[in-house]
Design an enzyme around this catalytic site. Structure first.
Site, mmCIF file in Angstrom:
data_model
loop_
_atom_site.group_PDB
_atom_site.id
_atom_site.type_symbol
_atom_site.label_atom_id
_atom_site.label_comp_id
_atom_site.label_asym_id
_atom_site.label_seq_id
_atom_site.Cartn_x
_atom_site.Cartn_y
_atom_site.Cartn_z
ATOM 1 N N GLU A 50 6.015 10.844 -45.694
ATOM 2 C CA GLU A 50 6.347 12.137 -45.360
ATOM 3 C C GLU A 50 7.749 12.797 -45.090
ATOM 4 O O GLU A 50 8.436 12.298 -44.221
ATOM 5 C CB GLU A 50 6.591 10.816 -43.231
ATOM 6 C CG GLU A 50 5.375 10.763 -43.187
ATOM 7 C CD GLU A 50 5.755 9.587 -41.503
ATOM 8 O OE1 GLU A 50 4.408 9.219 -41.387
ATOM 9 O OE2 GLU A 50 6.460 9.693 -41.683
ATOM 10 N N PRO A 51 8.080 13.669 -46.370
ATOM 11 C CA PRO A 51 9.182 14.031 -46.342
ATOM 12 C C PRO A 51 9.291 15.768 -45.529
ATOM 13 O O PRO A 51 8.331 16.285 -44.952
ATOM 14 C CB PRO A 51 9.007 14.242 -48.174
ATOM 15 C CG PRO A 51 7.772 14.474 -48.084
ATOM 16 C CD PRO A 51 7.138 13.048 -47.344
ATOM 17 N N ARG A 84 12.755 17.619 -45.040
ATOM 18 C CA ARG A 84 14.124 17.779 -45.247
ATOM 19 C C ARG A 84 14.162 17.980 -46.845
ATOM 20 O O ARG A 84 14.935 19.329 -47.513
ATOM 21 C CB ARG A 84 15.268 16.693 -44.783
ATOM 22 C CG ARG A 84 16.432 17.182 -45.312
ATOM 23 C CD ARG A 84 17.346 17.198 -45.489
ATOM 24 N NE ARG A 84 17.456 16.033 -44.385
ATOM 25 C CZ ARG A 84 18.127 15.596 -42.572
ATOM 26 N NH1 ARG A 84 18.787 17.056 -42.697
ATOM 27 N NH2 ARG A 84 18.335 14.515 -41.859
ATOM 28 N N TYR A 115 25.483 16.955 -35.332
ATOM 29 C CA TYR A 115 26.122 15.811 -36.640
ATOM 30 C C TYR A 115 27.542 16.166 -37.082
ATOM 31 O O TYR A 115 27.848 15.243 -38.088
ATOM 32 C CB TYR A 115 24.976 15.557 -37.373
ATOM 33 C CG TYR A 115 23.598 15.708 -36.885
ATOM 34 C CD1 TYR A 115 22.804 14.866 -35.657
ATOM 35 C CD2 TYR A 115 23.208 16.876 -37.511
ATOM 36 C CE1 TYR A 115 21.428 14.546 -35.478
ATOM 37 C CE2 TYR A 115 21.623 16.948 -36.999
ATOM 38 C CZ TYR A 115 20.785 15.838 -35.661
ATOM 39 O OH TYR A 115 19.413 16.018 -35.304
ATOM 40 N N CYS A 124 29.567 30.368 -25.880
ATOM 41 C CA CYS A 124 31.088 29.898 -25.872
ATOM 42 C C CYS A 124 31.035 28.252 -24.780
ATOM 43 O O CYS A 124 31.059 27.599 -24.086
ATOM 44 C CB CYS A 124 30.918 30.821 -24.083
ATOM 45 S SG CYS A 124 31.199 32.135 -23.936
ATOM 46 N N GLU A 125 31.503 27.864 -25.979
ATOM 47 C CA GLU A 125 31.265 26.148 -26.581
ATOM 48 C C GLU A 125 32.667 26.120 -27.277
ATOM 49 O O GLU A 125 32.520 26.626 -28.902
ATOM 50 C CB GLU A 125 30.163 25.685 -27.208
ATOM 51 C CG GLU A 125 29.082 25.530 -25.373
ATOM 52 C CD GLU A 125 29.046 24.319 -25.071
ATOM 53 O OE1 GLU A 125 29.079 23.740 -25.001
ATOM 54 O OE2 GLU A 125 27.741 24.539 -23.804
ATOM 55 N N TYR A 158 15.520 21.506 -40.357
ATOM 56 C CA TYR A 158 16.150 21.447 -39.044
ATOM 57 C C TYR A 158 16.681 22.668 -38.103
ATOM 58 O O TYR A 158 18.152 22.101 -37.983
ATOM 59 C CB TYR A 158 16.821 20.173 -39.042
ATOM 60 C CG TYR A 158 15.990 19.179 -39.285
ATOM 61 C CD1 TYR A 158 14.844 18.230 -38.213
ATOM 62 C CD2 TYR A 158 15.591 18.241 -40.943
ATOM 63 C CE1 TYR A 158 13.578 17.838 -38.926
ATOM 64 C CE2 TYR A 158 15.440 17.227 -40.865
ATOM 65 C CZ TYR A 158 14.293 17.201 -40.239
ATOM 66 O OH TYR A 158 12.439 16.030 -40.510
HETATM 67 N N1 LLP Z 1 8.913 10.072 -40.858
HETATM 68 C C1 LLP Z 1 9.429 10.238 -39.468
HETATM 69 C C2 LLP Z 1 9.022 9.728 -38.268
HETATM 70 C C3 LLP Z 1 10.332 10.901 -38.881
HETATM 71 O O1 LLP Z 1 11.072 10.358 -37.683
HETATM 72 C C4 LLP Z 1 11.283 11.431 -39.522
HETATM 73 C C5 LLP Z 1 12.469 12.497 -39.770
HETATM 74 C C6 LLP Z 1 10.324 12.119 -40.929
HETATM 75 C C7 LLP Z 1 9.761 11.187 -41.069
HETATM 76 C C8 LLP Z 1 11.182 13.186 -41.508
HETATM 77 O O2 LLP Z 1 12.295 12.952 -42.293
HETATM 78 P P1 LLP Z 1 12.995 13.194 -42.745
HETATM 79 O O3 LLP Z 1 12.100 13.606 -44.532
HETATM 80 O O4 LLP Z 1 12.974 15.493 -43.223
HETATM 81 O O5 LLP Z 1 14.568 12.993 -43.664
HETATM 82 N N2 LLP Z 1 17.666 16.468 -36.914
HETATM 83 C C9 LLP Z 1 18.159 15.490 -38.006
HETATM 84 C C10 LLP Z 1 16.352 15.229 -38.843
HETATM 85 C C11 LLP Z 1 15.546 14.106 -37.432
HETATM 86 C C12 LLP Z 1 14.944 13.387 -38.319
HETATM 87 C C13 LLP Z 1 13.682 13.153 -37.523
HETATM 88 N N3 LLP Z 1 12.709 11.971 -38.054
HETATM 89 C C14 LLP Z 1 18.946 16.432 -39.121
HETATM 90 O O6 LLP Z 1 19.264 17.784 -38.844
HETATM 91 O O7 LLP Z 1 19.421 16.011 -39.941
#
Ligand code: LLP
Length: 431
Positions: A281-282, A284, A324, A350-351, A379
């Site tokens: 489940e990629p 990013r 973050y 304004c932050e 994201y």
């Molecule tokens: N599967 C599940 C169950 C997840 O919770 C997530 C991400 C993914 C897959 C995908 O993960 P990735 O491959 O994209 O790392 N907003 C944050 C990231 C939040 C991720 C939430 N879950 C940021 O900007 O870094």
């Protein structure tokens, strides 16, 4: 003879371009702030991710939350992607993009009964269960619709993914998944008492932006032992193993993206032994490097300690630095002689937390220059907000040598359309 260019963002001479299209032209045509995505790079990232696991013919379920633009979903669908969704809204998007529901896996800790009904009626492939309570609710909803739902239990293996604490999901103190002993009890209950559910597999996602390549191989061992335990306890056979996403990218110069080979090497033989189908489940790693945020410098404000470069983009366009303290590389769109200095790239919101980069040794641009915030394809837009009544920016997909506007800029009309003022008689009388 033409030389094959690498897909994505690169300088053509002194000008940063997206697959050969100069960014200043896109800024002129669509305005700023503006998200720009590279279709060729999205495809390449999807293929590269699949490669180490190709021997297992994995289902690569792109995590829609990372970038849910319909054009991105459509492009990845045509590459053969499956889709990881976490809300009724994401289900709607997938269907609207013409993707069959049986290519979607429904995850998320708080699925409502209405969302479950919609997903069952549409015919999603599988639900990832985050609690026993959710299993009970789904069983009841499925029964009422006279359907059987394929489910995977999301386990929480209590391992440290060594990433930012807000995006760590596989520790006992995180709200995600179910501890191994509870998960085993739930597996038995599903097998024995919940005929509306079919236990198809297990799911495990321990965090996002993971860069340490020793983490996943360790989790493989835990998960595989647990697969065996579940199969022994239920007398059944699992079909799928979903290993989540979280594969880290190089946001900073000198960083290396997560090397997936040790993970694949540990995983593939174990899958084969057990006849399990792999799901990944990629989000990013596919979308982030394939997008940038284009912004114009409104002001250059000299300070006593540093220079503030005030952009027309803000935390409302890209929240990651504020939320973050995330690092995004910032590049000048036109390389012309510029002084270097200590710079804060900030927005107009304004932050004090409204910054895209803090205390950076960087180029000091001129008023009116364009800059690009890199690796913003995941994201980025999806976490945008209307704070300070700022319209959300447009999104452009560069593909086939052309720029396609795949989401228009919000207008003030769009922003105000849902609001109304109660009739005067409803409140205290005006004096
Ligand atoms: N599967 C599940 C169950 C997840 O919770 C997530 C991400 C993914 C897959 C995908 O993960 P990735 O491959 O994209 O790392 N907003 C944050 C990231 C939040 C991720 C939430 N879950 C940021 O900007 O870094």
């Amino acid at each position: 003879m033409s030389i094959a260019r690498k897909p994505g963002f690169a300088y053509d001479g002194k000008t940063l371009s997206a697959d050969g299209l100069p960014l200043p032209e896109l800024a002129e045509r669509f305005g700023t702030p503006l998200y720009v995505y590279s279709g060729p790079l999205l495809r390449e990232n999807f293929r590269l991710l699949r490669e180490p696991f190709a021997g297992a013919d994995p289902m690569v379920a792109y995590s829609v939350k990372a970038n849910s633009n319909l054009a991105v979903l459509d492009l990845l669908h045509r590459e053969g992607a499956y889709f990881d969704i976490v809300s009724g809204g994401e289900l709607k998007r997938v269907l609207k993009a013409g993707i069959p529901a049986d290519r979607a896996i429904f995850a998320g800790v708080g699925k409502t009964a209405a969302e479950m009904r919609a997903a069952l009626r549409a015919g999603v492939m599988e639900f990832n269960l985050e609690s026993e309570q959710e299993a009970e609710r789904l069983a009841a909803v499925a029964k009422s619709l006279r359907r059987r739902a394929d489910v995977a239990i999301r386990i929480n293996p209590n391992v440290d993914a060594k990433t930012h604490k807000y995006i760590t999901t596989g520790k006992t103190e995180n709200k995600f998944g179910i501890s191994l002993d509870r998960a085993l009890r739930l597996a038995r209950r599903i097998a024995e008492e919940m005929p509306a559910l079919n236990l198809a597999g297990l799911h495990c996602h321990i965090g996002s932006q993971i860069l340490d390549s020793s983490i996943h191989p360790n989790v493989v061992a835990i998960v595989m032992d647990f697969v065996d335990e579940v199969e022994r306890a239920t007398g059944g056979k699992l079909d799928t193993l979903n290993f989540g996403g979280g594969y880290g990218i190089a946001y900073e110069r000198g960083q290396q993206p997560l090397d997936l080979r040790p993970f694949a090497e540990a995983l593939l033989p174990e899958l084969k032994k057990r006849g399990l189908r792999l799901i990944l489940e990629p989000g990013r790693s596919i979308a982030a490097p394939a997008g940038l945020l284009l912004s114009r410098v409104e002001y250059v404000k000299p300070g006593d300690a540093k220079t503030f470069v005030v952009l027309d983009a803000a935390m409302t366009e890209l929240l990651r630095p504020a939320l973050y303290r995330a690092y995004h590389e910032i590049l000048p769109v036109e390389k012309h002689p510029m002084p270097q200095g200590l710079v804060d790239f900030v927005g107009p919101v304004c932050e004090t937390g409204d910054f895209l980069a803090l205390d950076r040794e960087a180029f000091v641009p001129h008023e009116g220059d364009l800059i690009a915030v890199m690796d913003a394809g995941a994201y980025g837009f999806v976490m945008a907000s209307n704070y300070n009544t700022r319209p959300m920016p447009p999104e452009v997909l560069v593909d086939g040598g052309e720029a396609h506007l795949v989401r228009k800029r919000q207008t003030y009309g769009d922003l105000l359309r849902l609001e109304s003022i109660p009739p005067r008689s409803a409140g205290a009388p005006n004096t």
